[in-house]
Design an enzyme around this catalytic site. Structure first.
Site, PDB file in Angstrom:
ATOM      1  N   ASP A 102       4.017   3.608  -9.446  1.00  0.00           N
ATOM      2  CA  ASP A 102       3.887   4.367  -8.320  1.00  0.00           C
ATOM      3  C   ASP A 102       5.179   4.420  -7.516  1.00  0.00           C
ATOM      4  OD1 ASP A 102       1.938   5.760  -6.152  1.00  0.00           O
ATOM      5  OD2 ASP A 102       3.186   4.317  -5.031  1.00  0.00           O
ATOM      6  N   TYR A 209       8.021   7.023   2.517  1.00  0.00           N
ATOM      7  CA  TYR A 209       7.700   8.416   2.470  1.00  0.00           C
ATOM      8  C   TYR A 209       8.692   8.974   3.327  1.00  0.00           C
ATOM      9  CZ  TYR A 209       3.708   6.961   0.031  1.00  0.00           C
ATOM     10  OH  TYR A 209       2.861   6.493  -1.014  1.00  0.00           O
ATOM     11  N   HIS A 270      -5.084   6.276 -11.142  1.00  0.00           N
ATOM     12  CA  HIS A 270      -3.884   5.899 -10.734  1.00  0.00           C
ATOM     13  C   HIS A 270      -3.329   4.377 -10.797  1.00  0.00           C
ATOM     14  CE1 HIS A 270      -0.452   6.465  -7.988  1.00  0.00           C
ATOM     15  NE2 HIS A 270      -0.773   5.443  -7.286  1.00  0.00           N
TER      16      HIS A 270
END
Length: 294
Positions: A102, A209, A270
């Site tokens: 990730d 982010y 994921h």
């Protein structure tokens, strides 16, 4: 149970928390979001007899500090890669094997470009690249990336952290939605809630982010420059059923890695390392069996 040792190390203006187990050739295990070092416990349990396993928390995650209190755009891939190289220097480690997921997929790509001499190999669980391009914003995928915008909002951490119930609801949804094996994290969900309710940890994770947004938009728009091809030996094991980092995006990987092996974890979404830890550990062991000792 494998004994896990914990230590703290001063790196780039903050304290990095490090969980460590085993003895042998060093492998650095780098987490993503919504994770922290403990996401590697199933892999550590299976590999501690083969490697010295080092699982740090990125700045603003887990038990690591954060030099930028509050909302910050200084937690992007290059910054985190520099933090990890600084940690290697502090530990006296010249070259290690890297395993990442990730957020760490972006960090490892920057290490592969900027610090290839520090890597004996790169092992990715799922690996989005520059080559995904406009597929990030295809109509069928928009609903899977809403959180990347939400996390940039100045009120996001306050909303998610308003109570233990709101925090549990948020992370419980994200983890279950992204898992193919929906119960994979059920036994540790409260531990995840504890982690993200630590002061600063919600915003610390959201800062990834905030920091990545400019590059993310440029990738979607096709204006981001293509990075150099990475020559470090690379293995990608992609969860076939990942809803947010789609396994079909593996088609562009040969454009970004010159020494590449790609495969798919058919029973995972994921979180391959948590959903199928036996497979994850076996593939890590196989890939690094000779390289980690070189």
């Amino acid at each position: 149970m494998t004994e896990i040792r914990h230590s703290f190390h001063q790196t780039n203006g903050f304290r990095t928390h490090l969980a460590e187990a085993g003895d042998g050739p060093p492998l650095l295990l780098l987490h993503g979001w919504p994770e922290f070092w403990a996401t590697w416990e199933p892999v550590i349990e299976r590999l501690a007899g083969d490697f010295r396993l080092l699982a740090p928390d990125f700045r603003g995650f887990g038990e690591s500090g954060n030099p930028d209190a509050g909302r910050s755009d200084r937690a992007g891939a290059d910054v985190l890669a520099d933090d990890i190289v600084a940690l290697l220097d502090t530990l006296g480690l010249e070259r290690v094997g890297f395993v990442g997921h990730d957020v760490a997929a972006y960090v490892l790509q920057r290490i592969g470009v900027r610090h290839p001499e520090r890597a004996k190999g790169l092992f990715f669980f799922n690996c989005p690249t520059h080559g995904v391009g406009a597929r990030w914003r295809e109509p069928g995928h928009i609903n899977e990336i809403w959180y990347q915008t939400f996390h940039q909002m100045p009120f996001a951490a306050d909303l998610v952290g308003a109570s233990r119930d709101t925090c549990r609801a948020y992370f419980g949804h994200m983890i279950r939605h992204w898992c193919h094996r929906k119960d994979a994290f059920d036994d540790v969900l409260e531990r995840w809630v504890d982690n993200f309710l630590r002061p600063g940890n919600l915003q610390g994770g959201f800062n990834w982010y905030v920091s990545a947004n400019e590059g993310r938009l440029a990738t979607m728009a096709g204006t981001a420059p293509k990075p150099p091809v990475i020559s470090v030996p690379t293995r990608v094991l992609w969860g076939r059923h990942d809803l947010v980092l789609r396994s079909e995006w593996a088609d562009v990987l040969p454009d970004y890695f010159s020494d590449l092996e790609v495969g798919f974890a058919e029973g995972s979404g994921h979180f391959v390392h948590y959903e199928e830890p036996d497979l994850a550990a076996a593939e890590i062991r196989r890939f690094f069996a000779g390289r980690a000792r070189a």
